[in-house]
Design an enzyme around this catalytic site. Structure first.
Site, PDB file in Angstrom:
ATOM      1  N   ARG A 168       0.819  -1.215   0.000  1.00  0.00           N
ATOM      2  CA  ARG A 168       0.000   0.000   0.000  1.00  0.00           C
ATOM      3  C   ARG A 168       0.855   1.268   0.000  1.00  0.00           C
ATOM      4  NH1 ARG A 168      -5.341  -1.762   2.099  1.00  0.00           N
ATOM      5  NH2 ARG A 168      -5.974   0.378   2.401  1.00  0.00           N
ATOM      6  N   TYR A 171       0.832   4.351  -2.499  1.00  0.00           N
ATOM      7  CA  TYR A 171      -0.293   5.279  -2.327  1.00  0.00           C
ATOM      8  C   TYR A 171      -0.121   6.082  -1.033  1.00  0.00           C
ATOM      9  CZ  TYR A 171      -5.247   6.706  -2.134  1.00  0.00           C
ATOM     10  OH  TYR A 171      -6.429   7.414  -2.078  1.00  0.00           O
ATOM     11  N   GLY A 174       3.069   8.107  -1.100  1.00  0.00           N
ATOM     12  CA  GLY A 174       2.920   9.105  -2.175  1.00  0.00           C
ATOM     13  C   GLY A 174       2.064  10.269  -1.714  1.00  0.00           C
TER      14      GLY A 174
HETATM   15  P1  NAD Z   1     -10.959   7.187  -9.271  1.00  0.00           P
HETATM   16  O1  NAD Z   1      -9.949   6.132  -9.574  1.00  0.00           O
HETATM   17  O2  NAD Z   1     -12.361   6.969  -9.691  1.00  0.00           O
HETATM   18  O3  NAD Z   1     -10.501   8.572  -9.895  1.00  0.00           O
HETATM   19  C1  NAD Z   1      -9.161   8.928 -10.113  1.00  0.00           C
HETATM   20  C2  NAD Z   1      -9.081   9.688 -11.426  1.00  0.00           C
HETATM   21  O4  NAD Z   1      -7.728  10.135 -11.628  1.00  0.00           O
HETATM   22  C3  NAD Z   1      -9.436   8.806 -12.626  1.00  0.00           C
HETATM   23  O5  NAD Z   1     -10.279   9.525 -13.494  1.00  0.00           O
HETATM   24  C4  NAD Z   1      -8.084   8.516 -13.280  1.00  0.00           C
HETATM   25  O6  NAD Z   1      -8.180   8.237 -14.651  1.00  0.00           O
HETATM   26  C5  NAD Z   1      -7.334   9.798 -12.963  1.00  0.00           C
HETATM   27  N1  NAD Z   1      -5.863   9.647 -12.952  1.00  0.00           N
HETATM   28  C6  NAD Z   1      -5.145   8.696 -12.316  1.00  0.00           C
HETATM   29  N2  NAD Z   1      -3.826   8.898 -12.528  1.00  0.00           N
HETATM   30  C7  NAD Z   1      -3.726  10.018 -13.297  1.00  0.00           C
HETATM   31  C8  NAD Z   1      -2.624  10.718 -13.854  1.00  0.00           C
HETATM   32  N3  NAD Z   1      -1.354  10.320 -13.656  1.00  0.00           N
HETATM   33  N4  NAD Z   1      -2.877  11.819 -14.609  1.00  0.00           N
HETATM   34  C9  NAD Z   1      -4.162  12.218 -14.830  1.00  0.00           C
HETATM   35  N5  NAD Z   1      -5.236  11.582 -14.342  1.00  0.00           N
HETATM   36  C10 NAD Z   1      -5.014  10.501 -13.577  1.00  0.00           C
HETATM   37  O7  NAD Z   1     -10.862   7.457  -7.693  1.00  0.00           O
HETATM   38  P2  NAD Z   1     -11.729   8.430  -6.777  1.00  0.00           P
HETATM   39  O8  NAD Z   1     -12.334   7.614  -5.712  1.00  0.00           O
HETATM   40  O9  NAD Z   1     -12.577   9.329  -7.606  1.00  0.00           O
HETATM   41  O10 NAD Z   1     -10.566   9.274  -6.083  1.00  0.00           O
HETATM   42  C11 NAD Z   1     -10.269  10.605  -6.487  1.00  0.00           C
HETATM   43  C12 NAD Z   1      -9.194  11.175  -5.572  1.00  0.00           C
HETATM   44  O11 NAD Z   1      -9.637  11.171  -4.218  1.00  0.00           O
HETATM   45  C13 NAD Z   1      -7.887  10.407  -5.602  1.00  0.00           C
HETATM   46  O12 NAD Z   1      -6.814  11.316  -5.543  1.00  0.00           O
HETATM   47  C14 NAD Z   1      -7.923   9.582  -4.338  1.00  0.00           C
HETATM   48  O13 NAD Z   1      -6.635   9.307  -3.829  1.00  0.00           O
HETATM   49  C15 NAD Z   1      -8.693  10.495  -3.393  1.00  0.00           C
HETATM   50  N6  NAD Z   1      -9.381   9.712  -2.343  1.00  0.00           N
HETATM   51  C16 NAD Z   1     -10.541   9.043  -2.603  1.00  0.00           C
HETATM   52  C17 NAD Z   1     -11.156   8.305  -1.612  1.00  0.00           C
HETATM   53  C18 NAD Z   1     -12.458   7.597  -1.839  1.00  0.00           C
HETATM   54  O14 NAD Z   1     -12.930   6.942  -0.908  1.00  0.00           O
HETATM   55  N7  NAD Z   1     -13.114   7.690  -2.964  1.00  0.00           N
HETATM   56  C19 NAD Z   1     -10.557   8.207  -0.347  1.00  0.00           C
HETATM   57  C20 NAD Z   1      -9.358   8.875  -0.130  1.00  0.00           C
HETATM   58  C21 NAD Z   1      -8.783   9.639  -1.127  1.00  0.00           C
HETATM   59  N1  UDP Z   2     -12.747  -5.754   1.481  1.00  0.00           N
HETATM   60  C1  UDP Z   2     -13.476  -6.932   1.574  1.00  0.00           C
HETATM   61  N2  UDP Z   2     -13.986  -7.459   0.440  1.00  0.00           N
HETATM   62  C2  UDP Z   2     -13.847  -6.876  -0.786  1.00  0.00           C
HETATM   63  C3  UDP Z   2     -13.117  -5.663  -0.873  1.00  0.00           C
HETATM   64  C4  UDP Z   2     -12.573  -5.145   0.292  1.00  0.00           C
HETATM   65  O1  UDP Z   2     -13.645  -7.499   2.666  1.00  0.00           O
HETATM   66  O2  UDP Z   2     -14.364  -7.437  -1.775  1.00  0.00           O
HETATM   67  C5  UDP Z   2     -12.226  -5.158   2.742  1.00  0.00           C
HETATM   68  C6  UDP Z   2     -10.761  -4.743   2.691  1.00  0.00           C
HETATM   69  O3  UDP Z   2      -9.909  -5.819   3.023  1.00  0.00           O
HETATM   70  C7  UDP Z   2     -10.743  -3.643   3.744  1.00  0.00           C
HETATM   71  C8  UDP Z   2     -12.121  -2.997   3.623  1.00  0.00           C
HETATM   72  O4  UDP Z   2     -12.940  -3.976   2.976  1.00  0.00           O
HETATM   73  O5  UDP Z   2     -10.614  -4.190   5.026  1.00  0.00           O
HETATM   74  C9  UDP Z   2     -12.143  -1.713   2.816  1.00  0.00           C
HETATM   75  O6  UDP Z   2     -11.491  -1.983   1.585  1.00  0.00           O
HETATM   76  P1  UDP Z   2     -11.414  -0.912   0.393  1.00  0.00           P
HETATM   77  O7  UDP Z   2     -10.522  -1.503  -0.651  1.00  0.00           O
HETATM   78  O8  UDP Z   2     -12.780  -0.493   0.001  1.00  0.00           O
HETATM   79  O9  UDP Z   2     -10.747   0.372   1.064  1.00  0.00           O
HETATM   80  P2  UDP Z   2      -9.460   0.609   1.988  1.00  0.00           P
HETATM   81  O10 UDP Z   2      -8.887  -0.705   2.399  1.00  0.00           O
HETATM   82  O11 UDP Z   2      -8.504   1.366   1.122  1.00  0.00           O
HETATM   83  O12 UDP Z   2      -9.978   1.360   3.133  1.00  0.00           O
END
Ligand code: NAD
Ligand code: UDP
Length: 348
Positions: A168, A171, A174
């Site tokens: 992980r 991410y 990063g």
């Molecule tokens: P997502 O994968 O649906 O969206 C990410 C978008 O970024 C996609 O459209 C992808 O094509 C684009 N992308 C990826 N790498 C790129 C690059 N190098 N250049 C240009 N575009 C690029 O994910 P999401 O859930 O919509 O997440 C959006 C943002 O929010 C991300 O930065 C993610 O880390 C952050 N985030 C989301 C969650 C969540 O629960 N959804 C939680 C924590 C953080």
């Molecule tokens: N998880 C699960 N079954 C699935 C996908 C995810 O039990 O099919 C679990 C995963 O191991 C984690 C939690 O659900 O404990 C949330 O996972 P997700 O990938 O949605 O987000 P993150 O781990 O990044 O919080």
């Protein structure tokens, strides 16, 4: 189809045409949304366009989908640029929301070096752009900053417990480095920064093959397939509906320059993954059975946001509870899966 309640835009931006047009003339901004074709990004673009702003959606379409933004083409203030944030770019913009980065563990782990480059070099390129153009810049950071947390619930002052070289890490580290860069641009170049730490968010426009738990469980339940719990299902997460989250984004972006964040945004209601599976089965009426799969390496045991800062500074708290948010999301996937079954039947 609009999956949100009708008051979504009304509460935030007003619905009156006269005030809308006044806002357009006085407050219209040119806003860059990186990752704009993704799950969260497409909802953000839609909200900003609805509020009268000009929006540039920049995306490399690695996990984002053109169908997410197709309905937005009706706005003549909407532009799409296919570009990777790892490469520099120059655009005239007032504000930047940096959402570019795959967020689902299977997606960000598929090419970990590209994930680190996206978080670090991507942020560097966008911060350079913000400094050059005097733009305010927002970073979609994450609860993964806290890793497998020893402090519960997580407060912004907690430094976290992160493995620097596990699966992980591309991410987590990063995103941590991106926060460092944001603060150093703020201190060294006076760039106005806004950082949110997002906790697990779900809703319409997640990909059916996204791989995160909510979309996996819903798609499995709707298809009558086994529901895959990783580990014993006692690990916890706190699930926020997308509508609530995006409301928090625009509130933070509009806040005074002194509020840099990081600010936690998430729904503090905490559930075990086992409870989530039961709730999805209940709401879909599915006959799927629950099966166990191995727990992924470094999977965090628990996660819940302390949202006191967001509540005090932004007047923000989530409004949509898990059952309501899941019901919206189930409707979305049901519609999507029925459509794709109809289309493949027509091809036979
Ligand atoms: P997502 O994968 O649906 O969206 C990410 C978008 O970024 C996609 O459209 C992808 O094509 C684009 N992308 C990826 N790498 C790129 C690059 N190098 N250049 C240009 N575009 C690029 O994910 P999401 O859930 O919509 O997440 C959006 C943002 O929010 C991300 O930065 C993610 O880390 C952050 N985030 C989301 C969650 C969540 O629960 N959804 C939680 C924590 C953080
Ligand atoms: N998880 C699960 N079954 C699935 C996908 C995810 O039990 O099919 C679990 C995963 O191991 C984690 C939690 O659900 O404990 C949330 O996972 P997700 O990938 O949605 O987000 P993150 O781990 O990044 O919080």
């Amino acid at each position: 189809m609009n999956y949100f309640r009708n008051d979504f835009r009304g509460t935030l931006f007003g619905t009156n045409e006269a005030t809308d047009s006044l806002r357009r003339r006085s407050l219209q901004k040119r806003i860059l949304v990186t990752g704009g074709a993704g799950f969260l990004g497409s909802h953000l673009c839609e909200l900003l366009l609805g509020a009268g702003h000009e929006v540039i959606c920049l995306d490399n379409f690695s996990t984002g989908l053109r169908r997410n933004i197709a309905p937005l083409k009706r706005f003549d203030t909407f532009r799409v640029i296919a570009h990777d944030v790892v490469e520099p770019i120059d655009l005239e913009v007032d504000e930047i929301y940096n959402l570019a980065c795959p967020a689902s563990p299977p997606h960000y782990q598929a090419d970990p070096i590209q994930t680190t480059k996206t978080c670090v070099i991507g942020s560097l390129n966008l911060l350079d752009l913000a400094a050059r153009r005097g733009a305010r810049i927002f970073q979609a950071s994450t609860s993964e900053i806290y890793g497998d947390p020893h402090v519960h619930p997580q407060v912004e002052s907690y430094w976290g417990n992160v493995n620097p070289f596990g699966p992980r890490s591309c991410y987590d580290e990063g995103k941590r480095c991106a926060e460092t860069l944001f603060f150093d641009f703020h201190k060294s170049h006076g760039v106005e920064i806004k950082i949110v730490r997002i906790f697990n968010t779900y809703g319409p426009r997640m990909r059916p093959d996204d791989g995160r738990v909510v979309s996996n469980f819903i798609v499995q339940a709707l298809k009558g397939e086994d529901i895959t719990i990783y580990g014993d299902g006692s690990q916890t997460r706190s699930f926020c509906f997308v509508e609530d989250l995006i409301d928090g984004f625009v509130r933070l972006m509009a806040s005074p320059p002194s509020l840099t964040g990081p600010v936690n945004l998430g729904n503090p209601a905490e559930f075990t993954i086992g409870e989530l599976a039961e709730e999805v089965i209940r709401l879909t009426g599915s006959r799927s059975k629950i099966v166990r799969r191995p727990l992924p390496v470094d999977d965090p045991r628990q996660r819940r946001p302390d949202i006191s800062l967001a509540t005090e500074e932004l007047g923000w708290r989530p409004k949509v509870n898990l059952a309501e948010g899941l019901a919206h999301t189930i409707r979305y996937f049901d519609d999507l899966l029925s459509r794709s079954m109809r289309e493949s039947a027509e091809l036979v």
